[in-house]
Design a protein around this motif. Structure first.
Motif, PDB file in Angstrom:
ATOM      1  N   LEU A  79     -15.342   4.879  -4.448  1.00 25.42           N
ATOM      2  CA  LEU A  79     -15.639   4.935  -3.016  1.00 25.42           C
ATOM      3  C   LEU A  79     -16.742   5.940  -2.722  1.00 25.42           C
ATOM      4  O   LEU A  79     -17.630   5.684  -1.898  1.00 25.42           O
ATOM      5  CB  LEU A  79     -14.374   5.287  -2.242  1.00 25.42           C
ATOM      6  N   ARG A 121     -17.553  -3.064   2.548  1.00 20.73           N
ATOM      7  CA  ARG A 121     -16.606  -3.765   3.410  1.00 20.73           C
ATOM      8  C   ARG A 121     -15.359  -4.125   2.614  1.00 20.73           C
ATOM      9  O   ARG A 121     -15.444  -4.476   1.437  1.00 20.73           O
ATOM     10  CB  ARG A 121     -17.223  -5.036   4.001  1.00 20.73           C
ATOM     11  N   VAL A 122     -14.198  -4.050   3.274  1.00 15.06           N
ATOM     12  CA  VAL A 122     -12.912  -4.393   2.670  1.00 15.06           C
ATOM     13  C   VAL A 122     -12.388  -5.649   3.341  1.00 15.06           C
ATOM     14  O   VAL A 122     -12.425  -5.772   4.570  1.00 15.06           O
ATOM     15  CB  VAL A 122     -11.907  -3.230   2.832  1.00 15.06           C
ATOM     16  N   ASN A 123     -11.897  -6.594   2.553  1.00 17.76           N
ATOM     17  CA  ASN A 123     -11.354  -7.851   3.067  1.00 17.76           C
ATOM     18  C   ASN A 123      -9.975  -7.607   3.658  1.00 17.76           C
ATOM     19  O   ASN A 123      -9.031  -7.285   2.934  1.00 17.76           O
ATOM     20  CB  ASN A 123     -11.257  -8.868   1.928  1.00 17.76           C
ATOM     21  N   LEU A 162      -6.916  -6.731  -1.579  1.00 18.19           N
ATOM     22  CA  LEU A 162      -6.969  -5.284  -1.727  1.00 18.19           C
ATOM     23  C   LEU A 162      -5.647  -4.746  -2.278  1.00 18.19           C
ATOM     24  O   LEU A 162      -5.641  -3.902  -3.176  1.00 18.19           O
ATOM     25  CB  LEU A 162      -7.295  -4.616  -0.397  1.00 18.19           C
ATOM     26  N   ALA A 185     -12.042  -8.445  -2.643  1.00 20.31           N
ATOM     27  CA  ALA A 185     -11.329  -7.397  -1.920  1.00 20.31           C
ATOM     28  C   ALA A 185     -12.303  -6.374  -1.355  1.00 20.31           C
ATOM     29  O   ALA A 185     -12.183  -5.916  -0.215  1.00 20.31           O
ATOM     30  CB  ALA A 185     -10.324  -6.716  -2.845  1.00 20.31           C
ATOM     31  N   ILE A 186     -13.281  -5.987  -2.168  1.00 17.55           N
ATOM     32  CA  ILE A 186     -14.310  -5.036  -1.764  1.00 17.55           C
ATOM     33  C   ILE A 186     -15.661  -5.695  -1.947  1.00 17.55           C
ATOM     34  O   ILE A 186     -15.934  -6.265  -3.005  1.00 17.55           O
ATOM     35  CB  ILE A 186     -14.235  -3.743  -2.602  1.00 17.55           C
ATOM     36  N   SER A 214     -13.873   1.611   5.842  1.00 16.72           N
ATOM     37  CA  SER A 214     -13.504   0.878   4.630  1.00 16.72           C
ATOM     38  C   SER A 214     -12.809   1.786   3.623  1.00 16.72           C
ATOM     39  O   SER A 214     -11.810   1.401   2.997  1.00 16.72           O
ATOM     40  CB  SER A 214     -14.751   0.248   4.000  1.00 16.72           C
ATOM     41  N   GLU A 245      -9.248   2.359   4.605  1.00 18.73           N
ATOM     42  CA  GLU A 245      -8.376   1.220   4.313  1.00 18.73           C
ATOM     43  C   GLU A 245      -7.889   1.260   2.865  1.00 18.73           C
ATOM     44  O   GLU A 245      -6.704   1.039   2.582  1.00 18.73           O
ATOM     45  CB  GLU A 245      -9.106  -0.092   4.596  1.00 18.73           C
ATOM     46  N   VAL A 246      -8.806   1.538   1.944  1.00 18.87           N
ATOM     47  CA  VAL A 246      -8.418   1.633   0.531  1.00 18.87           C
ATOM     48  C   VAL A 246      -7.481   2.818   0.323  1.00 18.87           C
ATOM     49  O   VAL A 246      -6.463   2.722  -0.376  1.00 18.87           O
ATOM     50  CB  VAL A 246      -9.658   1.750  -0.363  1.00 18.87           C
ATOM     51  N   ARG A 272       0.053  -2.943   4.163  1.00 15.76           N
ATOM     52  CA  ARG A 272      -1.037  -3.666   4.833  1.00 15.76           C
ATOM     53  C   ARG A 272      -0.575  -4.333   6.123  1.00 15.76           C
ATOM     54  O   ARG A 272      -1.384  -4.673   6.966  1.00 15.76           O
ATOM     55  CB  ARG A 272      -1.623  -4.713   3.891  1.00 15.76           C
TER      56      ARG A 272
END
Length: 576
Positions: free
Chosen positions: A159, A168-170, A176, A295-296, A329, A332-333, A382
């Motif tokens: 990251l 961007r994260v899905n 993810l 995912a990313i 993003s 989120e991870v 999530r």
């Protein structure tokens, strides 16, 4: 009129002008003009006070009116020897140091604009550098709390190293969560982290360039302080001080070693994505067998939601445009890892129908990390959290980075202004005004680019909303505002870069060496302005130059010291 214009052919010679005025008053045939009233308006000392008639030849300055009448409005003649010496001593080392800035964009135009933005706005350069470091510090320290969960160290590095590309994260699938939980994805994290772990810090060329600039600056400063009277109106002391911001910026980027080689980043991402797995009802399968989504996403894969083309430019000066998107993003991870770590800490497997299996040592048994897509999503939380649209703590990091950038800009520019402000004739003149314009435009550029990034990210929040039918107008409004602010900032950066290049050229070529500039008419007004031609007492000027130099140097040193203090606390550095 008492005097007549006597500008010399080939350029003004102020020493001759002063001698001519002195001789005029001393000439017995002109005694009828040489009364005290007229003398008070003509011949002065270094502080602007009139000299006694008996001390005509001790005068060292003349009023602005006398200067223009006797010397004309032209400049001193250009001297190639002085120009070349000053240029090579004060400016050339900094121009060479510019090449040590990180580039690596796909297009040469982005690399060129990177240099223009850096030179045009040291405020933006310092802000972006500090913001990148603070983002790295934040994500690294945040992952420290979950470091016992698999792949957390690798995730922090990944990251951190993806700040130079749109990230961007899905949010719409178990991708993810699968990337975080499934043991099959350990290799993905390991290989991707390793491929991004190349270092460019402290190359020999960078170290030599920085050392050359520091040594050259120290030697030229010592020489100028020892010979204040030599070319005092064109000396490059202020030029070298105004460029001091470049040394901390180059040192900072060398230490961070940003991953901004677009081709290398793309190859690393493509190579690792082939090994990513996703949880299904039939077990773990490779993502590429089911969909082209990831995912990313980085680079062109993430460009659908990018509101500014600067986000796709990898030189790190453009990180200003990615700070909000990256923070969202990255959070989120981070949250997915945090939720998974909490459940693993109390020995809850992904599949709620299974019993916890004890692993070897402190490792988590792979059997605890398998489950159906819904279970994987729930394990990473999530379904239970909505990340901030701006990113947690991002505003605090922006404020800190902004203060650092402004300190670097005005510490060095302020030192340059101070040097020429207090050099006789004192107060605001052409030289100090040009530095003030440069510093002010630099600050405005930073404000415009920061405002552009805020407007662009706000537009993206409308763009992502499902109810675009009645929010399209707001989206396009904010998108237009972001574009106008960005274009304005870049246009001013081009102008300010030209100003930065023009200042030393004008100063070293004696264009600023005329009655108007030397008399500080801007600060004193035409009636009270005067031109110091012979500086008799240089001790006060030397002291003020040293004070200005110390102020600028301390601001640069403080910038580097604070930067190193914070980077020294980065987590996972020992694992690199």
């Amino acid at each position: 009129m008492l005097f007549t214009s006597r500008a010399l052919a080939g350029g003004v010679n102020f020493t001759s002008c002063l001698a001519n005025v002195q001789n005029f008053y001393n000439d017995t045939s002109n005694q009828k003009y040489a009364n005290y009233s007229q003398l008070n308006n003509s011949l002065l000392d270094n502080n602007g006070f009139p000299v006694a008639f008996a001390d005509i030849f001790t005068s060292t300055a003349i009023t602005y009116t006398v200067c223009t009448n006797w010397c004309g409005s032209g400049d001193e003649s250009f001297e190639w020897t002085n120009f070349s010496q000053q240029f090579s001593a004060w400016l050339l080392p900094y121009l060479a140091l510019l090449s040590q800035l990180p580039f690596g964009a796909r297009y040469r135009s982005d690399n060129l604009m990177s240099a223009v933005l850096t030179a045009g706005s040291p405020t933006l350069a310092g802000y972006t550098l500090f913001c990148t470091m603070l983002n790295t510090r934040w994500i690294s320290q945040s992952f420290e709390s979950v470091r016992k969960f698999p792949n957390t160290a690798q995730a922090a590095r990944v990251l951190s190293n993806l700040q130079q590309v749109p990230l961007r994260v899905n949010p719409h699938s178990a991708m993810l969560s699968s990337l975080v939980v499934l043991p099959e994805n350990d290799q993905w994290w390991s290989e991707f982290s390793e491929s991004l772990n190349y270092k460019n810090t402290w190359s020999i060329s960078a170290a030599v360039s920085i050392a050359w600039v520091i040594v050259a600056y120290a030697l030229t400063v010592a020489d100028s302080l020892a010979n204040v009277n030599d070319n005092i109106d064109s000396v490059g002391q202020s030029i070298g001080t105004a460029f001091l911001w470049l040394i901390p910026v180059v040192i900072g980027w060398q230490q961070l070693s940003p991953k901004c080689d677009f081709d290398r980043l793309s190859r690393a991402f493509d190579h690792s994505e082939a090994k990513a797995y996703i949880a299904t009802h039939h077990g773990s399968v490779k993502v590429g067998e089911l969909t082209e989504e990831r995912a990313i996403s980085i680079g062109p894969e993430a460009m659908e939601d990018v509101m500014s083309p600067d986000e796709d430019a990898t030189p790190p000066i453009f990180n200003y445009s990615r700070v909000f998107g990256w923070s969202r993003s990255a959070e989120e991870v981070l949250r997915a890892f945090q939720y998974a770590s909490k459940r693993a800490f109390v020995h809850k497997p992904v599949d709620p129908e299974r019993e916890w299996e004890v692993g070897d040592g402190e490792s988590i048994h792979p059997g605890n990390r398998h489950g159906a897509p819904y279970d994987v999503e729930m394990y990473c939380g999530r379904m239970r959290f909505e990340p901030s649209s701006w990113g947690s703590g991002v505003w605090g990091r922006i404020v800190f980075a902004s203060v650092a950038g402004l300190m670097l800009q005005w510490g060095t520019t302020g030192g340059a202004v101070m040097m020429v402000w207090f050099t006789p004739t004192t107060k605001l003149g052409c030289r100090s005004f040009s530095y003030l314009i440069y510093g002010a435009l630099s600050t405005i550029i930073w404000m415009l680019m920061l405002a552009s990034s805020i407007a662009a990210h706000h537009a993206s929040s409308f763009h992502w909303n499902e109810h675009k039918r009645y929010r399209d107008a707001a989206f396009h409004t904010w998108k237009t505002v972001a574009d106008v602010l960005r274009w304005s900032g870049k246009a001013l950066a081009v102008l300010n870069s030209l100003i930065l290049c023009a200042i030393p050229i004008l100063q070293f070529s004696n264009v600023f060496n005329n009655c108007y500039c030397n008399s500080s008419v801007m600060g004193r007004g035409p009636d009270r302005a005067y031109n110091v031609i012979n500086l008799t007492d240089t001790s006060e000027t030397q002291i003020l130059w040293i004070v200005a130099l110390v102020v600028a140097s301390l601001c640069s040193i403080a910038f580097v010291a604070i930067f190193n203090l914070l980077t020294d606390t980065l987590a996972f550095n020992r694992d690199s």
